[in-house]
Write a protein that holds these residues in place. Structure first.
Motif, PDB file in Angstrom:
ATOM      1  N   ARG A  92       3.123  38.334  95.118  1.00 32.96           N
ATOM      2  CA  ARG A  92       4.300  37.513  94.927  1.00 32.96           C
ATOM      3  C   ARG A  92       5.348  38.115  93.986  1.00 32.96           C
ATOM      4  O   ARG A  92       6.527  38.154  94.299  1.00 32.96           O
ATOM      5  CB  ARG A  92       3.859  36.113  94.455  1.00 32.96           C
ATOM      6  CG  ARG A  92       4.967  35.180  94.008  1.00 32.96           C
ATOM      7  CD  ARG A  92       5.989  34.884  95.062  1.00 32.96           C
ATOM      8  NE  ARG A  92       5.518  34.076  96.175  1.00 32.96           N
ATOM      9  CZ  ARG A  92       6.339  33.381  96.962  1.00 32.96           C
ATOM     10  NH1 ARG A  92       7.635  33.382  96.736  1.00 32.96           N
ATOM     11  NH2 ARG A  92       5.861  32.698  97.962  1.00 32.96           N
ATOM     12  N   ASP A 138       1.819  31.423  95.921  1.00 26.13           N
ATOM     13  CA  ASP A 138       0.839  32.144  96.754  1.00 26.13           C
ATOM     14  C   ASP A 138      -0.588  31.948  96.281  1.00 26.13           C
ATOM     15  O   ASP A 138      -1.476  31.613  97.067  1.00 26.13           O
ATOM     16  CB  ASP A 138       1.152  33.648  96.779  1.00 26.13           C
ATOM     17  CG  ASP A 138       2.321  33.944  97.708  1.00 26.13           C
ATOM     18  OD1 ASP A 138       2.719  33.028  98.447  1.00 26.13           O
ATOM     19  OD2 ASP A 138       2.829  35.077  97.677  1.00 26.13           O
ATOM     20  N   CYS A 139      -0.819  32.189  94.967  1.00 27.32           N
ATOM     21  CA  CYS A 139      -2.206  32.181  94.494  1.00 27.32           C
ATOM     22  C   CYS A 139      -2.515  30.996  93.589  1.00 27.32           C
ATOM     23  O   CYS A 139      -3.686  30.742  93.277  1.00 27.32           O
ATOM     24  CB  CYS A 139      -2.527  33.495  93.783  1.00 27.32           C
ATOM     25  SG  CYS A 139      -1.611  33.701  92.250  1.00 27.32           S
ATOM     26  N   CYS A 178       4.435  35.767  88.650  1.00 26.06           N
ATOM     27  CA  CYS A 178       2.994  35.561  88.798  1.00 26.06           C
ATOM     28  C   CYS A 178       2.253  36.619  87.988  1.00 26.06           C
ATOM     29  O   CYS A 178       2.518  37.817  88.153  1.00 26.06           O
ATOM     30  CB  CYS A 178       2.609  35.646  90.275  1.00 26.06           C
ATOM     31  SG  CYS A 178       0.845  35.492  90.522  1.00 26.06           S
ATOM     32  N   GLU A 193      -0.880  37.366  88.091  1.00 24.73           N
ATOM     33  CA  GLU A 193      -2.068  37.884  88.780  1.00 24.73           C
ATOM     34  C   GLU A 193      -1.739  39.264  89.386  1.00 24.73           C
ATOM     35  O   GLU A 193      -0.875  39.367  90.246  1.00 24.73           O
ATOM     36  CB  GLU A 193      -2.471  36.882  89.881  1.00 24.73           C
ATOM     37  CG  GLU A 193      -3.737  37.211  90.627  1.00 24.73           C
ATOM     38  CD  GLU A 193      -4.960  37.322  89.737  1.00 24.73           C
ATOM     39  OE1 GLU A 193      -5.206  36.397  88.928  1.00 24.73           O
ATOM     40  OE2 GLU A 193      -5.648  38.363  89.826  1.00 24.73           O
ATOM     41  N   CYS A 195       1.866  29.775  90.766  1.00 23.53           N
ATOM     42  CA  CYS A 195       2.392  30.701  91.774  1.00 23.53           C
ATOM     43  C   CYS A 195       2.219  30.073  93.157  1.00 23.53           C
ATOM     44  O   CYS A 195       1.154  29.561  93.493  1.00 23.53           O
ATOM     45  CB  CYS A 195       1.636  32.023  91.702  1.00 23.53           C
ATOM     46  SG  CYS A 195       1.933  33.090  93.121  1.00 23.53           S
ATOM     47  N   CYS A 234      -1.881  39.673  93.182  1.00 18.63           N
ATOM     48  CA  CYS A 234      -1.005  38.815  93.993  1.00 18.63           C
ATOM     49  C   CYS A 234       0.286  39.562  94.354  1.00 18.63           C
ATOM     50  O   CYS A 234       0.921  40.176  93.514  1.00 18.63           O
ATOM     51  CB  CYS A 234      -0.672  37.542  93.205  1.00 18.63           C
ATOM     52  SG  CYS A 234       0.456  36.451  94.092  1.00 18.63           S
TER      53      CYS A 234
END
Ligand SMILES: [Zn+2]
Length: 439
Positions: free
Chosen positions: A99, A56-57, A92, A94, A54, A97
């Motif tokens: 995203r 972002d994370c 993603c 998560e 991802c 997150c």
């Protein structure tokens, strides 16, 4: 009739397929299929699988499959080309997150959210720059709307125009004005634009005129502001500043380009001489006949002869000129004015610059005392411009011809586009056509 071929290789991230590379020029992009119909070629492409985190994370994301994104590519002959990109989508995993899903990006293939490939955009700009193409025509060949193409071309031209490095190395600068529209100035702004042209000579002494900028207005201020914005380095580098006989630009040069030699454009000076002959002919015509020239009047029909250089007249034309002048004593004035204009031309035409300068000095010493008012006025104008007028002979014939040629290019580009309503778009397109923006 159509046929389909795919890539023979088994592409991996480490071993790109050479056939795909040949087709797209992008080693990492795999061509899955090519379908050719009469007016449309469809190329299906994808990227090889790869593990993706991802953005972002960083958590490794599971694939959500692919979606078809249709892109407009460079035409192949007469056929339009569609690129179908089977673009991967991930999600993603998560929970914390923000995203959600994200898609594959290939900046070398296409900008995010654009519908035209990067290479088609480069192609289109090249066509605009070098091939007198129009946005409308290119949009048709790409199969997109005018706006879809222009919204991608415009930021690219803006980026190139904002790059100050394009002003580097300019040692000779021309300035001129032109009218860019005939609409109501209250709605569309000033009709006149001031254009700056790079007239720097190359190693062989040739000028490759390059349109550097267009700014609104025809005034001292327009030119001063532009020169100020270029900075000290640019201004110090200018050795020659060519211009037409317009005091505002001259004043801007004196103010901003202290180290430069101002050169009055030869073409315009010759034109002033021709205009004087025209004026005298019209006045004498009116005085002797009481009306404007018409068929049968001796001075009628020799306008063209009076505008030409004496060295270009045929025997027949010379005889016609002599007949017209001899028809009336009063016509002598026309002949004297014509001879004065010829002197001015001859100074510029002299093979030897020192000799030309001597002839120009003689013009400066005599014209203003001429009993013909129009000639005397020209003499006074030239004396006012004395230094810039004579500079032609000490700068190896520096002139504003390149700037005039640029006006021709601008004229053509404006006609091809059938006019412009937006001055910023006009500026960008003219800079591109005038060689001021080099991708
Ligand atoms: Zn994430």
């Amino acid at each position: 009739m159509s046929n389909a071929t795919g890539c023979a290789g088994a592409p991996t991230t480490t071993d790109p397929c050479s056939r795909c590379d040949v087709l797209l020029g992008l080693p990492q992009v795999h061509v899955e299929a090519v379908e050719r119909a009469e007016t449309l070629m469809t190329v299906t492409v994808s990227l090889p699988w790869q593990l993706r985190g991802c953005p972002d994370c960083g958590v490794v994301a599971p694939s959500r499959g692919r979606r078809r994104r249709v892109l407009h590519d460079v035409p192949h002959g007469d056929a339009r080309v569609r690129l179908v990109w089977r673009q991967r989508v991930w999600r993603c995993p998560e929970a914390a997150c923000p995203r959600g899903t994200f898609v594959e990006q290939i900046p070398s293939l296409v900008a995010p959210r654009a519908s035209i490939t990067a290479r088609a955009l480069t192609w289109a700009i090249g066509q605009l720059r070098l091939e007198h193409a129009t946005i409308a025509g290119l949009a048709r060949r790409l199969g997109v709307s005018w706006w879809a193409l222009w919204r991608l071309v415009r930021p690219e031209l803006e980026r190139l125009a904002a790059d100050e490095s394009r002003f580097a190395g300019v040692t000779s600068l021309g300035v001129d004005e032109h009218v860019w529209h005939h609409a109501n100035p209250k709605k569309r702004g000033p009709k006149e634009l001031t254009g700056m042209v790079d007239l720097t000579r190359d190693a062989d002494g040739r000028v490759h005129a390059r349109l550097l900028d267009l700014v609104p207005g025809r005034s001292r201020k327009a030119y001063v502001d532009w020169l100020t914005a270029r900075g000290d380095g640019f201004r110090k580098n200018i050795g020659i500043a060519a211009l037409d006989p317009f005091g505002g630009y001259k004043s801007a040069i004196d103010d901003q380009l202290e180290d430069a030699t101002a050169v009055l454009d030869a073409f315009h000076v010759v034109k002033l001489g021709t205009a004087v002959v025209d004026e005298v002919r019209r006045r004498v015509q009116q005085d002797t006949t009481g009306h404007r020239g018409r068929k049968g009047d001796p001075l009628f029909g020799i306008q063209t002869i009076l505008r030409a250089g004496a060295e270009n007249l045929t025997d027949k034309q010379q005889a016609r000129l002599a007949r017209a002048i001899n028809a009336d004593e009063a016509h002598e004035e026309v002949f004297v004015a014509w001879q004065c204009a010829q002197q001015l031309r001859a100074a510029y035409r002299a093979r030897d610059l020192a000799e030309g300068r001597q002839m120009a000095e003689k013009v400066l010493a005599t014209f203003h005392t001429c009993p013909i008012g129009e000639v005397a006025r020209l003499g006074r104008t030239l004396r006012k411009w004395r230094t810039a007028f004579l500079a032609y002979f000490t700068t190896g014939r520096a002139n504003n011809g390149g700037t005039e040629a640029m006006n021709g290019i601008i004229e053509l580009a404006r006609r091809l586009a059938r006019g412009y309503r937006n001055r910023d778009n006009y500026r960008l397109r003219m800079l591109l056509a005038g060689g001021g923006l080099t991708p």
